[in-house]
Motif scaffolding. Structure first.
Motif, mmCIF file in Angstrom:
data_model
loop_
_atom_site.group_PDB
_atom_site.id
_atom_site.type_symbol
_atom_site.label_atom_id
_atom_site.label_comp_id
_atom_site.label_asym_id
_atom_site.label_seq_id
_atom_site.Cartn_x
_atom_site.Cartn_y
_atom_site.Cartn_z
ATOM 1 N N GLN A 142 0.811 -1.218 0.000
ATOM 2 C CA GLN A 142 0.000 0.000 0.000
ATOM 3 C C GLN A 142 0.847 1.272 0.000
ATOM 4 O OE1 GLN A 142 -2.613 0.232 3.371
ATOM 5 N NE2 GLN A 142 -3.866 1.858 2.490
ATOM 6 N N LYS A 143 1.976 1.260 0.716
ATOM 7 C CA LYS A 143 2.797 2.464 0.845
ATOM 8 C C LYS A 143 3.691 2.723 -0.368
ATOM 9 C CE LYS A 143 2.915 2.400 5.900
ATOM 10 N NZ LYS A 143 3.791 2.369 7.115
ATOM 11 N N SER A 144 3.780 1.748 -1.273
ATOM 12 C CA SER A 144 4.683 1.920 -2.426
ATOM 13 C C SER A 144 3.928 1.984 -3.756
ATOM 14 C CB SER A 144 5.704 0.768 -2.468
ATOM 15 O OG SER A 144 5.069 -0.459 -2.797
ATOM 16 N N LEU A 145 2.625 2.213 -3.714
ATOM 17 C CA LEU A 145 1.812 2.190 -4.937
ATOM 18 C C LEU A 145 2.319 3.149 -6.007
ATOM 19 C CD1 LEU A 145 -1.869 2.012 -3.609
ATOM 20 C CD2 LEU A 145 -0.590 0.226 -4.799
ATOM 21 N N ALA A 146 2.824 4.299 -5.599
ATOM 22 C CA ALA A 146 3.243 5.325 -6.557
ATOM 23 C C ALA A 146 4.482 4.936 -7.347
ATOM 24 C CB ALA A 146 3.504 6.651 -5.838
ATOM 25 N N ASN A 147 5.172 3.873 -6.933
ATOM 26 C CA ASN A 147 6.464 3.522 -7.531
ATOM 27 C C ASN A 147 6.393 2.432 -8.597
ATOM 28 O OD1 ASN A 147 7.531 5.251 -5.530
ATOM 29 N ND2 ASN A 147 7.702 3.562 -4.087
ATOM 30 N N TRP A 148 5.208 1.920 -8.892
ATOM 31 C CA TRP A 148 5.097 0.757 -9.782
ATOM 32 C C TRP A 148 4.424 1.114 -11.104
ATOM 33 C CZ3 TRP A 148 7.662 -3.502 -8.299
ATOM 34 C CH2 TRP A 148 7.973 -3.630 -6.943
ATOM 35 N N PHE A 149 5.055 0.718 -12.189
ATOM 36 C CA PHE A 149 4.533 0.955 -13.534
ATOM 37 C C PHE A 149 4.523 -0.361 -14.315
ATOM 38 C CE2 PHE A 149 6.167 4.907 -11.940
ATOM 39 C CZ PHE A 149 5.288 5.868 -12.409
ATOM 40 N N LYS A 150 3.914 -0.342 -15.503
ATOM 41 C CA LYS A 150 3.864 -1.526 -16.353
ATOM 42 C C LYS A 150 4.199 -1.155 -17.792
ATOM 43 C CE LYS A 150 0.398 -3.867 -13.510
ATOM 44 N NZ LYS A 150 -0.967 -4.436 -13.422
ATOM 45 N N ILE A 151 4.782 -2.096 -18.508
ATOM 46 C CA ILE A 151 5.012 -1.960 -19.945
ATOM 47 C C ILE A 151 3.966 -2.818 -20.642
ATOM 48 C CG2 ILE A 151 6.615 -2.348 -21.841
ATOM 49 C CD1 ILE A 151 8.903 -2.154 -19.766
ATOM 50 N N GLU A 152 3.242 -2.227 -21.580
ATOM 51 C CA GLU A 152 2.191 -2.961 -22.281
ATOM 52 C C GLU A 152 2.360 -2.820 -23.788
ATOM 53 O OE1 GLU A 152 -1.573 -1.669 -20.738
ATOM 54 O OE2 GLU A 152 -1.323 -2.855 -18.913
ATOM 55 N N PRO A 153 1.844 -3.783 -24.548
ATOM 56 C CA PRO A 153 1.954 -3.684 -26.011
ATOM 57 C C PRO A 153 1.102 -2.546 -26.551
ATOM 58 C CG PRO A 153 0.562 -5.542 -25.388
ATOM 59 C CD PRO A 153 1.164 -5.020 -24.118
ATOM 60 N N PHE A 154 1.585 -1.918 -27.608
ATOM 61 C CA PHE A 154 0.863 -0.825 -28.270
ATOM 62 C C PHE A 154 1.127 -0.986 -29.757
ATOM 63 C CE2 PHE A 154 0.135 4.089 -28.135
ATOM 64 C CZ PHE A 154 -1.079 3.907 -28.784
ATOM 65 N N GLY A 155 0.282 -1.751 -30.423
ATOM 66 C CA GLY A 155 0.553 -2.117 -31.809
ATOM 67 C C GLY A 155 1.783 -3.004 -31.849
ATOM 68 N N ARG A 156 2.746 -2.650 -32.680
ATOM 69 C CA ARG A 156 3.997 -3.398 -32.757
ATOM 70 C C ARG A 156 5.035 -2.865 -31.770
ATOM 71 N NH1 ARG A 156 5.911 -3.965 -38.872
ATOM 72 N NH2 ARG A 156 7.403 -5.318 -37.784
ATOM 73 N N ASP A 157 4.664 -1.819 -31.030
ATOM 74 C CA ASP A 157 5.590 -1.184 -30.101
ATOM 75 C C ASP A 157 5.043 -1.311 -28.676
ATOM 76 O OD1 ASP A 157 7.404 -0.137 -32.211
ATOM 77 O OD2 ASP A 157 5.638 1.036 -32.775
ATOM 78 N N TYR A 158 5.376 -0.326 -27.822
ATOM 79 C CA TYR A 158 4.993 -0.428 -26.421
ATOM 80 C C TYR A 158 4.479 0.899 -25.884
ATOM 81 C CZ TYR A 158 7.747 -4.707 -26.741
ATOM 82 O OH TYR A 158 8.241 -5.927 -27.128
#
Length: 203
Positions: A142-158
């Motif tokens: 809960q205290k570290s929520l601001a620090n997490w991101f994700k990489i997701e597909p976007f067409g042939r890129d990200y």
């Protein structure tokens, strides 16, 4: 069917079923898997527009040198700063799609801030959630929520997305990360309905 053969068939089905649930790995511009032990530059996927800009780096907010925020270099020939990725589940050192991870610039700075990306507090003057630094790597919860991101597909890129799942009972914002030009002309990363289409190049 003999019991031993039946058991073997069940194990094979279980293996492939489990393997199919593992998210695909993220690839760099050379089509190699992103590794936690290596450094990368993040560039715009657009290679045609003369105004596409360069890699990501840090810069002061407004006319101030500190504190720092995540920006895009204006000139497309500029690499920006190399980064590392630290997934919540870091087995085998592979960076995978749609999984929680910390993003960290390689070099420390003079503002006495960590180089771990962090979602900043809501900016009332702009109505934006900007992406800054001074986060903490690891310690999911809960205290570290601001620090997490994700990489997701976007067409042939990200694309990058903020939608942490390290806290199962927490209510979080889920939105793509895009580019916003502030009143001083700086290209800053912020949560946006228009994601920033990107690629990764090994440093």
């Amino acid at each position: 069917m003999k019991p031993s053969l039946l058991l073997f068939s069940i194990l094979i089905l279980f293996y492939f079923s489990s393997a199919s649930k593992v998210p695909h790995s993220v690839l760099d511009t050379a089509r190699n898997t992103l590794r936690t032990s290596l450094y990368y530059y993040i560039f715009p996927a657009d290679t045609i527009s003369p105004d596409r800009g360069g890699g990501l780096a840090v810069g002061g907010i407004g006319n101030e040198l500190c504190p720092l925020t995540v920006i895009q270099r204006k000139i497309y020939l500029e690499d920006g700063l190399p980064l590392q990725f630290f997934p919540f589940n870091h087995k085998r050192g592979v960076v995978r799609l749609s999984t929680d991870l910390n993003i960290q610039f390689a070099f420390p700075d003079s503002c006495n801030q960590t180089m771990v990306w962090k979602l900043e507090d809501y900016d009332i003057s702009t109505g934006k959630y900007f992406v800054g630094v001074n986060g903490t790597a690891g310690k999911p919860g809960q205290k570290s929520l601001a620090n997490w991101f994700k990489i997701e597909p976007f067409g042939r890129d990200y694309k990058l997305r903020y939608c942490p799942s390290v806290c199962k009972f927490c209510k979080v914002i889920c939105k793509g990360v895009g580019l916003v030009i502030d009143q001083n002309g700086k290209r800053r990363l912020a949560l946006s309905d228009v994601p920033y289409k990107i690629v990764f190049r090994q440093a």
